[in-house]
Design an enzyme around this catalytic site. Structure first.
Site, PDB file in Angstrom:
ATOM      1  N   GLU A   1       0.889  -1.173   0.000  1.00  0.00           N
ATOM      2  CA  GLU A   1       0.000   0.000   0.000  1.00  0.00           C
ATOM      3  C   GLU A   1       0.919   1.212   0.000  1.00  0.00           C
ATOM      4  OE1 GLU A   1      -3.238  -0.283  -0.041  1.00  0.00           O
ATOM      5  OE2 GLU A   1      -3.420  -2.406   0.410  1.00  0.00           O
TER       6      GLU A   1
ATOM      7  N   CYS B   1      -3.096   8.685   3.464  1.00  0.00           N
ATOM      8  CA  CYS B   1      -2.826   8.145   2.126  1.00  0.00           C
ATOM      9  C   CYS B   1      -4.009   8.342   1.196  1.00  0.00           C
ATOM     10  CB  CYS B   1      -2.475   6.674   2.228  1.00  0.00           C
ATOM     11  SG  CYS B   1      -3.704   5.731   3.145  1.00  0.00           S
TER      12      CYS B   1
HETATM   13  P1  NAP Z   1       8.432   4.713   4.841  1.00  0.00           P
HETATM   14  O1  NAP Z   1       9.564   5.599   5.140  1.00  0.00           O
HETATM   15  O2  NAP Z   1       8.473   3.905   3.600  1.00  0.00           O
HETATM   16  O3  NAP Z   1       8.312   3.760   6.128  1.00  0.00           O
HETATM   17  C1  NAP Z   1       7.259   2.848   6.230  1.00  0.00           C
HETATM   18  C2  NAP Z   1       7.675   1.700   7.137  1.00  0.00           C
HETATM   19  O4  NAP Z   1       8.719   0.956   6.515  1.00  0.00           O
HETATM   20  C3  NAP Z   1       8.210   2.118   8.498  1.00  0.00           C
HETATM   21  O5  NAP Z   1       7.710   1.231   9.465  1.00  0.00           O
HETATM   22  C4  NAP Z   1       9.717   1.962   8.337  1.00  0.00           C
HETATM   23  O6  NAP Z   1      10.375   1.708   9.538  1.00  0.00           O
HETATM   24  C5  NAP Z   1       9.760   0.735   7.454  1.00  0.00           C
HETATM   25  N1  NAP Z   1      11.004   0.560   6.717  1.00  0.00           N
HETATM   26  C6  NAP Z   1      11.762   1.490   6.117  1.00  0.00           C
HETATM   27  N2  NAP Z   1      12.805   0.904   5.495  1.00  0.00           N
HETATM   28  C7  NAP Z   1      12.688  -0.431   5.706  1.00  0.00           C
HETATM   29  C8  NAP Z   1      13.455  -1.572   5.323  1.00  0.00           C
HETATM   30  N3  NAP Z   1      14.547  -1.449   4.580  1.00  0.00           N
HETATM   31  N4  NAP Z   1      13.050  -2.779   5.742  1.00  0.00           N
HETATM   32  C9  NAP Z   1      11.946  -2.938   6.479  1.00  0.00           C
HETATM   33  N5  NAP Z   1      11.167  -1.892   6.869  1.00  0.00           N
HETATM   34  C10 NAP Z   1      11.542  -0.660   6.485  1.00  0.00           C
HETATM   35  O7  NAP Z   1       7.069   5.493   4.807  1.00  0.00           O
HETATM   36  P2  NAP Z   1       6.475   6.556   5.854  1.00  0.00           P
HETATM   37  O8  NAP Z   1       7.256   7.811   5.731  1.00  0.00           O
HETATM   38  O9  NAP Z   1       6.327   5.953   7.203  1.00  0.00           O
HETATM   39  O10 NAP Z   1       5.023   6.753   5.294  1.00  0.00           O
HETATM   40  C11 NAP Z   1       4.670   7.731   4.355  1.00  0.00           C
HETATM   41  C12 NAP Z   1       4.270   7.125   3.052  1.00  0.00           C
HETATM   42  O11 NAP Z   1       3.367   6.045   3.279  1.00  0.00           O
HETATM   43  C13 NAP Z   1       3.545   8.078   2.151  1.00  0.00           C
HETATM   44  O12 NAP Z   1       4.133   8.011   0.903  1.00  0.00           O
HETATM   45  C14 NAP Z   1       2.116   7.547   2.102  1.00  0.00           C
HETATM   46  O13 NAP Z   1       1.472   7.744   0.885  1.00  0.00           O
HETATM   47  C15 NAP Z   1       2.297   6.116   2.348  1.00  0.00           C
HETATM   48  N6  NAP Z   1       1.101   5.574   2.970  1.00  0.00           N
HETATM   49  C16 NAP Z   1       0.315   4.755   2.254  1.00  0.00           C
HETATM   50  C17 NAP Z   1      -0.821   4.218   2.817  1.00  0.00           C
HETATM   51  C18 NAP Z   1      -1.695   3.278   2.044  1.00  0.00           C
HETATM   52  O14 NAP Z   1      -2.543   2.641   2.649  1.00  0.00           O
HETATM   53  N7  NAP Z   1      -1.537   3.163   0.746  1.00  0.00           N
HETATM   54  C19 NAP Z   1      -1.147   4.533   4.124  1.00  0.00           C
HETATM   55  C20 NAP Z   1      -0.321   5.376   4.838  1.00  0.00           C
HETATM   56  C21 NAP Z   1       0.807   5.898   4.250  1.00  0.00           C
HETATM   57  P3  NAP Z   1      11.133   2.864  10.356  1.00  0.00           P
HETATM   58  O15 NAP Z   1      10.105   3.855  10.742  1.00  0.00           O
HETATM   59  O16 NAP Z   1      11.698   2.133  11.496  1.00  0.00           O
HETATM   60  O17 NAP Z   1      12.151   3.429   9.428  1.00  0.00           O
END
Ligand code: NAP
Length: 510
Positions: free
Chosen positions: A256, A295
């Site tokens: 997602e 999102c």
């Molecule tokens: P993110 O930086 O991609 O992080 C998301 C999750 O991934 C966090 O729990 C992060 O952990 C983890 N993560 C990062 N690198 C990883 C790796 N190499 N291996 C395993 N896990 C890893 O995203 P965000 O900044 O939290 O969220 C914002 C984005 O999410 C926006 O682009 C938004 O559109 C999207 N979003 C989408 C939805 C949907 O349902 N489609 C809903 C909400 C948000 P850490 O925090 O520990 O780094």
């Protein structure tokens, strides 16, 4: 300052090094620290497979539903405490926090109800049986059974309660144990919610574990019976999709990701009508709720040229009333962004939009400490050629009005420029206009919301994900699908075709 811990193999474990600091985004003061250094991720995966999986699979759907109901109750009973933590660590207003926490309890409760309807079954039939031979004796039947591994859930920072709950509800009901990893920056709420679930003894051992901090090598332990359900940015999704478990061992991956959700106003909508009021209210809500960090929030607002000045005026009037500040203060209606990185990204995104759009409204926000950003409404008269608008998600309180000629085909083409989204919304009372646009954009979206005078006052708007409807979308949105009532279990189940003697198959699946 609190020290958070992960719940792994039946106990709370604190990391032994390099703790991340969680802050209050309104003040930048530290509120907690957490680390997963030294956590035995491989052991957690094994524990779920060995302990949690068999315990869940032994239960009927109705019994699993009771576990899910106990989780819902544990969260609901501590609602006020969780709301306070969401304000402290997430920058949430009370309304924003309720959206996350009540959303979590409500989604769990909805799945508990669905489980009751499934009763004492453990296996689900997929459609009708099929006669395969010349006589009815040789028979085929598709069935769904739980995958035998663990479901790893990695969530984004914006919904620390709901993200944990909505994914866990589907996996646990399907009979799969879960390891949930919230985003580190806002994990205070997830950590406390997990404590409440553990204290309530809601679940059997190994059914739910929590990783509070970095994911370490968790994902590298996954295999062919496991599931990885990820919510977050497209960049992280790309990294996870390229991992060996996905490429070589066929771990099932659900993503997602980003979405440039569009709202379209039909040319028939009269100034001052219920439909126009609904459109304006939904746009304003999506720009400001959770400081635009949703999102599903509307980012692109397509309005016929004949209506755009009037609509801009109405939206600006509403946005101008919204007080931005520390959500702990009286009268504040929009809080800060969640992290310093978010602030930098949103500022950069607005800069990018500024290269191809004009300013309609820029609000005010506190200076100094805190990750505050002013509300921004932009406009372009050439949305078809606005690259940033259609390609770059600014994850904050920002939307852009795009002017179009009022034709359904033009609007549909503009909406599709988002290249796959979670939700698109169309506001009109003209049946012919709706027929021309809705089916045309459906294939590019997981959900299409139709706003009309008939539903005004009856819907929470396109930005709210409902447990009985699917969530997810093709293309840019990640290609995933979650929720949707019983459909939400599919990710965690294997469909198998059973062929053989009809009576025997009937007895096997009950
Ligand atoms: P993110 O930086 O991609 O992080 C998301 C999750 O991934 C966090 O729990 C992060 O952990 C983890 N993560 C990062 N690198 C990883 C790796 N190499 N291996 C395993 N896990 C890893 O995203 P965000 O900044 O939290 O969220 C914002 C984005 O999410 C926006 O682009 C938004 O559109 C999207 N979003 C989408 C939805 C949907 O349902 N489609 C809903 C909400 C948000 P850490 O925090 O520990 O780094």
């Amino acid at each position: 300052m609190k020290t958070l811990a992960s719940y792994v193999k039946g106990s709370w474990v604190q990391g032994n090094d390099a703790a991340a600091t969680l802050v209050n985004p309104a003040t930048e003061e530290p509120v907690a620290q957490t680390s997963t250094a030294g956590v035995d991720f491989g052991g957690a995966v094994e524990y779920a497979r060995r302990q949690g999986g068999p315990a869940l699979r032994e239960l009927t759907f109705a019994q699993r539903g009771e576990l899910i109901r106990a989780m819902s109750k544990a969260i609901h009973d501590a609602r006020e405490e969780l709301i306070a933590l969401a304000t402290e660590n997430g920058g949430n207003t009370r309304g924003d926090a309720k959206f996350d926490i009540d959303g979590a309890a409500g989604t769990l409760a909805a799945y508990a109800d669905l489980a009751t309807e499934l009763g004492s079954a453990r296996v689900l039939a997929d459609g009708e049986g099929i006669q395969l031979g010349r006589s009815p004796r040789f028979h085929g039947q598709h069935i769904w059974t739980p995958r035998l591994g663990v479901a790893v859930h990695i969530n984004a920072f914006n919904f620390p309660a709901w993200g944990l709950a909505e994914k866990a509800a589907c996996a646990l009901l399907a009979g799969m144990p879960v390891i949930s990893k919230p985003a580190t920056a806002t994990s205070l709420v997830s950590w406390r919610a997990m404590q409440l679930i553990v204290e309530a003894r809601a679940l059997p051992d190994g059914a739910l574990q929590l990783i509070c901090g970095g994911a370490g090598d968790l994902v590298s332990h996954l295999g062919g019976q496991d599931v990885l359900a990820f919510t977050g940015s497209s960049d992280t999704a790309a990294t996870l999709r390229a991992m060996d478990c996905a490429v070589r061992r066929s771990t099932r991956v659900n993503v997602e990701a980003d979405s440039l959700n569009a709202a379209v106003l039909g040319p028939d909508v009269e100034p001052g009508s219920d439909t126009e009021d609904l459109f304006v209210a939904d746009v304003v809500k999506d720009i400001t709720q959770k400081t635009g960090q949703k999102c599903t929030a509307i980012r692109r607002v397509f309005v016929p040229a004949s209506l755009v000045d009037h609509i801009a005026e109405r939206i600006v009037e509403r946005l101008g009333d919204i007080v931005v500040g520390n959500p702990a203060d009286q009268g504040v209606r929009m809080g800060p962004l969640a992290t310093a990185q978010q602030l930098a990204d949103v500022r950069a995104g607005i800069e990018r939009l500024a290269g191809e759009t004009t300013e309609v409204f820029t609000g005010t926000a506190p200076n100094g400490k805190g990750y505050f950003v002013p509300i921004a409404l932009r406009r372009t008269d050439d949305p078809a050629n606005a690259a940033a608008l259609n390609e770059h998600e600014v994850f904050g309180p920002v939307a852009t009005l795009g002017v179009y000629d009022g034709a359904a085909e033009t609007a549909a083409a503009l909406v599709r420029k988002g290249a796959g989204g979670l939700v698109a919304s169309v506001y009109s009372d003209d049946r012919a206009y709706l027929e021309a646009i809705v089916l045309d954009i459906a294939g590019h979206h997981g959900r299409v919301f139709i706003g009309s005078k008939k539903v005004a006052g009856h819907s929470p708007g396109p930005g709210t994900v409902l447990p009985l409807l699917t969530h997810g979308g093709p293309g840019r949105a990640g290609g995933g699908e979650e929720l949707g009532g019983l459909r939400g279990m599919r990710l965690y189940q294997q469909r198998t075709a059973i062929e053989g003697d009809k009576t025997l198959i009937g007895a096997l699946i009950g």
